[in-house]
Design a protein around this motif. Structure first.
Motif, PDB file in Angstrom:
ATOM      1  N   PHE A  51      64.197  -0.095   3.641  1.00  0.00           N
ATOM      2  CA  PHE A  51      65.138   0.581   4.535  1.00  0.00           C
ATOM      3  C   PHE A  51      64.525   0.768   5.914  1.00  0.00           C
ATOM      4  CE2 PHE A  51      67.177   4.305   6.432  1.00  0.00           C
ATOM      5  CZ  PHE A  51      68.513   3.939   6.336  1.00  0.00           C
ATOM      6  N   ASP A  52      63.249   1.164   5.951  1.00  0.00           N
ATOM      7  CA  ASP A  52      62.563   1.336   7.239  1.00  0.00           C
ATOM      8  C   ASP A  52      62.555   0.034   8.027  1.00  0.00           C
ATOM      9  OD1 ASP A  52      62.116   3.926   6.527  1.00  0.00           O
ATOM     10  OD2 ASP A  52      59.983   3.670   6.059  1.00  0.00           O
ATOM     11  N   ARG A  53      62.322  -1.089   7.340  1.00  0.00           N
ATOM     12  CA  ARG A  53      62.290  -2.359   8.040  1.00  0.00           C
ATOM     13  C   ARG A  53      63.673  -2.720   8.596  1.00  0.00           C
ATOM     14  NH1 ARG A  53      58.318  -6.061   8.469  1.00  0.00           N
ATOM     15  NH2 ARG A  53      57.174  -4.094   8.340  1.00  0.00           N
ATOM     16  N   LEU A  54      64.723  -2.415   7.842  1.00  0.00           N
ATOM     17  CA  LEU A  54      66.077  -2.698   8.320  1.00  0.00           C
ATOM     18  C   LEU A  54      66.426  -1.823   9.523  1.00  0.00           C
ATOM     19  CD1 LEU A  54      67.992  -3.077   4.929  1.00  0.00           C
ATOM     20  CD2 LEU A  54      67.398  -4.886   6.545  1.00  0.00           C
ATOM     21  N   LYS A 103      75.556 -10.877   9.596  1.00  0.00           N
ATOM     22  CA  LYS A 103      75.213 -10.571   8.199  1.00  0.00           C
ATOM     23  C   LYS A 103      76.171  -9.531   7.647  1.00  0.00           C
ATOM     24  CE  LYS A 103      70.293 -11.567   8.900  1.00  0.00           C
ATOM     25  NZ  LYS A 103      70.469 -12.001  10.307  1.00  0.00           N
ATOM     26  N   HIS A 104      76.304  -9.538   6.328  1.00  0.00           N
ATOM     27  CA  HIS A 104      77.163  -8.564   5.648  1.00  0.00           C
ATOM     28  C   HIS A 104      76.292  -7.478   5.035  1.00  0.00           C
ATOM     29  CE1 HIS A 104      80.276  -6.862   3.049  1.00  0.00           C
ATOM     30  NE2 HIS A 104      81.152  -7.535   3.766  1.00  0.00           N
ATOM     31  N   SER A 105      76.768  -6.241   5.131  1.00  0.00           N
ATOM     32  CA  SER A 105      75.961  -5.124   4.641  1.00  0.00           C
ATOM     33  C   SER A 105      75.661  -5.214   3.153  1.00  0.00           C
ATOM     34  CB  SER A 105      76.677  -3.792   4.934  1.00  0.00           C
ATOM     35  OG  SER A 105      77.965  -3.775   4.346  1.00  0.00           O
ATOM     36  N   SER A 106      76.547  -5.848   2.382  1.00  0.00           N
ATOM     37  CA  SER A 106      76.319  -5.968   0.942  1.00  0.00           C
ATOM     38  C   SER A 106      75.055  -6.776   0.643  1.00  0.00           C
ATOM     39  CB  SER A 106      77.524  -6.623   0.262  1.00  0.00           C
ATOM     40  OG  SER A 106      77.724  -7.944   0.748  1.00  0.00           O
ATOM     41  N   GLU A 107      74.697  -7.696   1.556  1.00  0.00           N
ATOM     42  CA  GLU A 107      73.477  -8.478   1.354  1.00  0.00           C
ATOM     43  C   GLU A 107      72.261  -7.566   1.304  1.00  0.00           C
ATOM     44  OE1 GLU A 107      70.715 -11.644   3.877  1.00  0.00           O
ATOM     45  OE2 GLU A 107      72.868 -11.495   4.296  1.00  0.00           O
ATOM     46  N   PHE A 108      72.221  -6.565   2.180  1.00  0.00           N
ATOM     47  CA  PHE A 108      71.066  -5.678   2.229  1.00  0.00           C
ATOM     48  C   PHE A 108      71.053  -4.725   1.038  1.00  0.00           C
ATOM     49  CE2 PHE A 108      72.298  -6.655   6.661  1.00  0.00           C
ATOM     50  CZ  PHE A 108      71.236  -7.484   6.950  1.00  0.00           C
ATOM     51  N   VAL A 109      72.245  -4.312   0.598  1.00  0.00           N
ATOM     52  CA  VAL A 109      72.320  -3.466  -0.597  1.00  0.00           C
ATOM     53  C   VAL A 109      71.770  -4.212  -1.801  1.00  0.00           C
ATOM     54  CG1 VAL A 109      73.883  -2.275  -2.177  1.00  0.00           C
ATOM     55  CG2 VAL A 109      74.283  -2.148   0.287  1.00  0.00           C
ATOM     56  N   ALA A 110      72.187  -5.475  -1.952  1.00  0.00           N
ATOM     57  CA  ALA A 110      71.708  -6.275  -3.082  1.00  0.00           C
ATOM     58  C   ALA A 110      70.207  -6.510  -2.996  1.00  0.00           C
ATOM     59  CB  ALA A 110      72.453  -7.619  -3.122  1.00  0.00           C
ATOM     60  N   ARG A 111      69.711  -6.799  -1.802  1.00  0.00           N
ATOM     61  CA  ARG A 111      68.278  -7.053  -1.642  1.00  0.00           C
ATOM     62  C   ARG A 111      67.462  -5.796  -1.956  1.00  0.00           C
ATOM     63  NH1 ARG A 111      66.333 -11.543   1.210  1.00  0.00           N
ATOM     64  NH2 ARG A 111      67.950 -13.041   1.732  1.00  0.00           N
ATOM     65  N   ILE A 112      67.908  -4.645  -1.485  1.00  0.00           N
ATOM     66  CA  ILE A 112      67.158  -3.415  -1.749  1.00  0.00           C
ATOM     67  C   ILE A 112      67.159  -3.101  -3.242  1.00  0.00           C
ATOM     68  CG2 ILE A 112      67.235  -0.902  -1.443  1.00  0.00           C
ATOM     69  CD1 ILE A 112      67.965  -1.344   1.449  1.00  0.00           C
ATOM     70  N   ASN A 113      68.315  -3.227  -3.879  1.00  0.00           N
ATOM     71  CA  ASN A 113      68.394  -2.913  -5.312  1.00  0.00           C
ATOM     72  C   ASN A 113      67.563  -3.875  -6.147  1.00  0.00           C
ATOM     73  OD1 ASN A 113      70.107  -0.765  -4.844  1.00  0.00           O
ATOM     74  ND2 ASN A 113      71.970  -1.947  -5.159  1.00  0.00           N
ATOM     75  N   ILE A 139      62.253 -11.997  -2.626  1.00  0.00           N
ATOM     76  CA  ILE A 139      63.305 -11.399  -1.798  1.00  0.00           C
ATOM     77  C   ILE A 139      62.776 -10.137  -1.119  1.00  0.00           C
ATOM     78  CG2 ILE A 139      65.517 -10.165  -1.944  1.00  0.00           C
ATOM     79  CD1 ILE A 139      66.320 -12.226  -4.099  1.00  0.00           C
ATOM     80  N   LEU A 140      62.005  -9.346  -1.864  1.00  0.00           N
ATOM     81  CA  LEU A 140      61.384  -8.148  -1.301  1.00  0.00           C
ATOM     82  C   LEU A 140      60.472  -8.505  -0.136  1.00  0.00           C
ATOM     83  CD1 LEU A 140      60.331  -5.160  -1.352  1.00  0.00           C
ATOM     84  CD2 LEU A 140      58.703  -5.935  -3.102  1.00  0.00           C
ATOM     85  N   PHE A 141      59.587  -9.464  -0.351  1.00  0.00           N
ATOM     86  CA  PHE A 141      58.623  -9.819   0.695  1.00  0.00           C
ATOM     87  C   PHE A 141      59.311 -10.465   1.898  1.00  0.00           C
ATOM     88  CE2 PHE A 141      54.957 -10.130  -2.558  1.00  0.00           C
ATOM     89  CZ  PHE A 141      54.753  -8.767  -2.446  1.00  0.00           C
ATOM     90  N   ASP A 142      60.375 -11.240   1.649  1.00  0.00           N
ATOM     91  CA  ASP A 142      61.100 -11.839   2.770  1.00  0.00           C
ATOM     92  C   ASP A 142      61.668 -10.757   3.689  1.00  0.00           C
ATOM     93  OD1 ASP A 142      60.576 -14.400   2.085  1.00  0.00           O
ATOM     94  OD2 ASP A 142      62.524 -14.839   1.218  1.00  0.00           O
ATOM     95  N   LEU A 143      62.163  -9.684   3.094  1.00  0.00           N
ATOM     96  CA  LEU A 143      62.713  -8.611   3.910  1.00  0.00           C
ATOM     97  C   LEU A 143      61.603  -7.818   4.606  1.00  0.00           C
ATOM     98  CD1 LEU A 143      65.729  -6.429   2.904  1.00  0.00           C
ATOM     99  CD2 LEU A 143      63.876  -5.468   4.244  1.00  0.00           C
ATOM    100  N   LEU A 144      60.525  -7.539   3.859  1.00  0.00           N
ATOM    101  CA  LEU A 144      59.423  -6.782   4.459  1.00  0.00           C
ATOM    102  C   LEU A 144      58.725  -7.577   5.557  1.00  0.00           C
ATOM    103  CD1 LEU A 144      57.770  -5.126   1.314  1.00  0.00           C
ATOM    104  CD2 LEU A 144      59.371  -4.112   2.946  1.00  0.00           C
ATOM    105  N   ASP A 145      58.826  -8.908   5.493  1.00  0.00           N
ATOM    106  CA  ASP A 145      58.166  -9.754   6.484  1.00  0.00           C
ATOM    107  C   ASP A 145      59.047 -10.064   7.690  1.00  0.00           C
ATOM    108  OD1 ASP A 145      55.901  -9.814   4.938  1.00  0.00           O
ATOM    109  OD2 ASP A 145      56.365 -11.725   3.986  1.00  0.00           O
ATOM    110  N   LEU A 146      60.224  -9.448   7.741  1.00  0.00           N
ATOM    111  CA  LEU A 146      61.075  -9.668   8.907  1.00  0.00           C
ATOM    112  C   LEU A 146      60.325  -9.259  10.174  1.00  0.00           C
ATOM    113  CD1 LEU A 146      64.531  -8.278   7.719  1.00  0.00           C
ATOM    114  CD2 LEU A 146      63.986 -10.650   8.228  1.00  0.00           C
ATOM    115  N   PRO A 147      60.429 -10.061  11.217  1.00  0.00           N
ATOM    116  CA  PRO A 147      59.767  -9.656  12.465  1.00  0.00           C
ATOM    117  C   PRO A 147      60.367  -8.359  12.993  1.00  0.00           C
ATOM    118  CG  PRO A 147      61.246 -11.515  12.840  1.00  0.00           C
ATOM    119  CD  PRO A 147      61.169 -11.321  11.356  1.00  0.00           C
ATOM    120  N   VAL A 148      59.525  -7.472  13.421  1.00  0.00           N
ATOM    121  CA  VAL A 148      59.967  -6.181  13.936  1.00  0.00           C
ATOM    122  C   VAL A 148      59.828  -6.195  15.453  1.00  0.00           C
ATOM    123  CG1 VAL A 148      59.567  -3.695  13.905  1.00  0.00           C
ATOM    124  CG2 VAL A 148      59.251  -5.039  11.825  1.00  0.00           C
ATOM    125  N   PRO A 149      60.860  -5.767  16.160  1.00  0.00           N
ATOM    126  CA  PRO A 149      60.721  -5.670  17.616  1.00  0.00           C
ATOM    127  C   PRO A 149      59.517  -4.813  17.972  1.00  0.00           C
ATOM    128  CG  PRO A 149      63.004  -5.317  16.941  1.00  0.00           C
ATOM    129  CD  PRO A 149      62.189  -5.346  15.685  1.00  0.00           C
TER     130      PRO A 149
END
Length: 612
Positions: free
Chosen positions: A114-117, A128-138, A326-336
């Motif tokens: 959530f912090d990364r998002l 992107k659709h918000s449901s994608e992030f819900v599914a990834r977090i769960n 999927i977890l690591f892909d989200l955590l590895d998103l580039p952060v501004p």
């Protein structure tokens, strides 16, 4: 969507599994090493108890049929009680310890994801659709603990149990123990071929689940549209199609994961038959003690299940490793880049100035082109223009949601690029045309304007926004729940709560994407009065949708194709006879136009385009 998921890092590279596991152990396993060591100790006690049980059965048989000693049988019985009590406590300790670790890892992952998002900028969510992030977090949050638990369980409970039982078998019947090893090579070869298939099917399951969440969310949030356009069958077909996809994938996964079972059972049956023949011959012909044979058979049967679980471990891991990737892909998103600016914006008058500001969301498609204007302190500055002309982008830049690519934005002479984002946003109270209320109570939504506000301050803001009367008319008053996106309230009620939230913020500058555009005349009157309270003594920038607002603004800016086409007061712009005058005349010539300022008329971008 499934094609995109299949491009996840390392999902086709066998070495990817090793890399993901190493990172998982480094980031999560190391931090819980002591707790995992405790669970491992509990598993060791349980494994020893299981092995002791197999050995004890052989001793019991010998005490009864060979030594014929009741005292020996009693001693064996007491030992059995002690062993099973120890095993019970060890099993309990293992389960509770692993559950606590798992819950902690899930909680940490949910927070990290959530912090990364939240750290992403506004453009990240545009496609992107918000449901994608819900599914990834769960899915992602739970997969890490599932993999670690599988590993520690396999290495602890299953492997230690297997080692203990093999020791008993070798001790009791060395020759018979060789037979058990015959089932391993063919089983391993078969299981290796199933791993890639399991991974692909799991990805299909995840993609289908994501689409179901998307359809469900859109149906709930757009329920009026679904009903108004008779879309029930369309939405049902969409959901049913995705459910069928998941069902088919789940059935495939069940077949693939259990494809090794017939082989394992067949090999197990051959091994047991061989052991019975050889063991029976030893007892009946060679006069070996029956206790050793019974102990061996017991240990062999007890070892079968942990051996089968270990053999299937890689298949089980691949299913959960999809979620870890999927977890690591989200955590590895580039952060501004983090906002390292420490200078706080100091607002004294609230003068806003754009100096030759240029901005584009995509290269080669400028939205603002050298825009310059000044919003005078404590005055109303209105912006009108066609949809896509750049009006909302001006607000986005002021709020620091994006940074201009050229030019400067000044507030009281201070370049906002040099001040902290937090202090910049504290200077603004924003009310949008599409009013967004968070799930919760009316009180909670108003209080979001200024965290820590007292009850008296919340009520005062509601009264100033002409919301107190309708709020207190509800049975639960300020504790009335607004529903998802404020669905329990009317449009005018939502707008007044949003204005109360902005009033509570007590910011010197107001950004107003006029929330009366979609309201009826009665609701608009209340909201206009509330807006009047909000803008008193404040610098106000308005994206105007009503001629009433335009006519009473201190300065009107006509925005066309990312430029300020003309600016001035209402009367001045009418005298100039250019774009604004043409637009105004067009609106007044319509059959439903009211005399005077035309308070009920809508100054939409489409009409501006038509005026040209």
């Amino acid at each position: 969507m499934l094609a995109g998921l299949l491009r996840l890092r390392g999902n086709t590279d066998p070495a990817g599994t090793v890399a993901v596991l190493k990172r998982l152990l480094s980031e999560y396993g190391r931090g819980h090493a002591k707790s995992y060591a405790l669970a491992f100790c509990f598993m060791g006690v349980g494994a020893a108890a299981t092995a002791a049980t197999a050995y004890l059965i052989g001793s019991a048989v010998n005490e009864v049929y060979v030594d014929k000693s009741f005292a020996g049988v009693a001693a064996v019985s007491i030992a059995a009680i002690v062993i099973f009590v120890c095993k019970g406590f060890a099993t309990y300790g293992q389960a509770v310890t692993l559950a606590r670790i798992s819950n902690r890892i899930i909680a940490v992952n949910q927070k990290r994801m959530f912090d990364r998002l939240v750290q992403q900028n506004l453009g990240f969510y545009s496609d992107k659709h918000s449901s994608e992030f819900v599914a990834r977090i769960n899915f992602g949050a739970t997969s890490a603990s599932a993999v670690l638990n599988s590993l520690i369980t396999a290495l602890g409970r299953d492997l230690l149990t297997l080692i203990g039982l093999i020791f008993v078998m070798v001790y009791q019947q060395p020759l018979l123990s060789i037979v058990g090893l015959l089932i391993m090579p063919p089983a391993v070869l078969v299981l290796r071929k199933l791993i890639k298939r399991v991974r692909q099917i799991t990805l299909a399951q995840f993609g289908g689940t994501m689409m179901i969440q998307q359809a469900l969310q859109e149906t709930v949030q757009g329920f009026k549209i679904v009903k108004a356009f008779n879309l029930e069958n369309v939405m049902q077909e969409r959901v049913h199609r995705h459910v069928d996809t998941i069902e088919q994938a789940s059935n495939k996964l069940a077949r693939v994961q259990n494809r090794s079972t017939p082989l394992m059972e067949t090999l197990g049956g051959l091994a047991i038959a061989s052991v019975l023949l050889v063991g029976g011959y030893s007892v009946l012909v060679l006069d070996a003690t029956p206790g050793g044979f019974i102990s061996f058979i017991t240990a062999f049967l007890l070892a079968y299940e942990p051996a089968k679980r270990i053999a299937r471990l890689n298949i089980e891991l691949q299913s959960n490793l999809v979620g870890v990737r999927i977890l690591f892909d989200l955590l590895d998103l580039p952060v501004p880049p983090a906002d390292t600016r420490t200078t706080a914006l100091k607002v004294t008058e609230g003068a806003v100035r754009f100096e030759n500001v240029g901005f584009s969301y995509r290269p080669g498609e400028p939205v603002l082109k050298d825009v310059s204007f000044e919003a005078a302190p404590h005055r109303i500055s209105a912006f009108v223009g066609a949809s896509g002309s750049g009006k909302s982008t001006i607000f986005n830049l002021l709020l620091g949601l994006y940074a201009p690519q050229s030019g400067r934005i000044l507030i009281d002479g201070q370049d906002i690029a040099t001040v902290s984002s937090a202090s910049l946003r504290r200077a603004f109270a924003y009310v949008g045309q599409d009013v967004y209320l968070f799930h919760g109570t009316i009180r909670e939504n108003i209080a979001l304007g200024r965290i820590g506000a007292s009850e008296d301050e919340i009520v005062a803001a509601a009264k100033a926004a002409y919301a107190h009367d309708f709020i207190t008319a509800f049975p639960d008053g300020y504790d009335t729940r607004v529903g998802e996106q404020g669905a329990q309230l009317s449009g005018g009620q939502r707008a007044r709560i949003a204005i109360a939230r902005a009033l509570l913020r007590d910011a010197p500058i107001v950004l107003l994407d006029e929330p009366t555009a979609a309201l009826d005349s009665e609701a608009e009157a209340f909201v206009q009065a509330a807006m009047g309270e909000l803008i008193k003594g404040r610098t106000t920038l308005v994206i105007a949708h009503r001629l009433y607002t335009i006519a009473h603004a201190d300065r009107i800016h006509v925005v066309e194709q990312g430029e300020i086409a003309e600016a001035g007061r209402h009367e001045e712009l009418l005298r100039n006879g250019q774009r604004y005058a043409t637009f105004h005349q067009l609106r007044l010539s319509e059959p439903d136009a009211e005399p005077g300022a035309g308070a009920g008329d809508t100054a939409t971008g489409a009409e501006l385009a038509a005026a040209g």
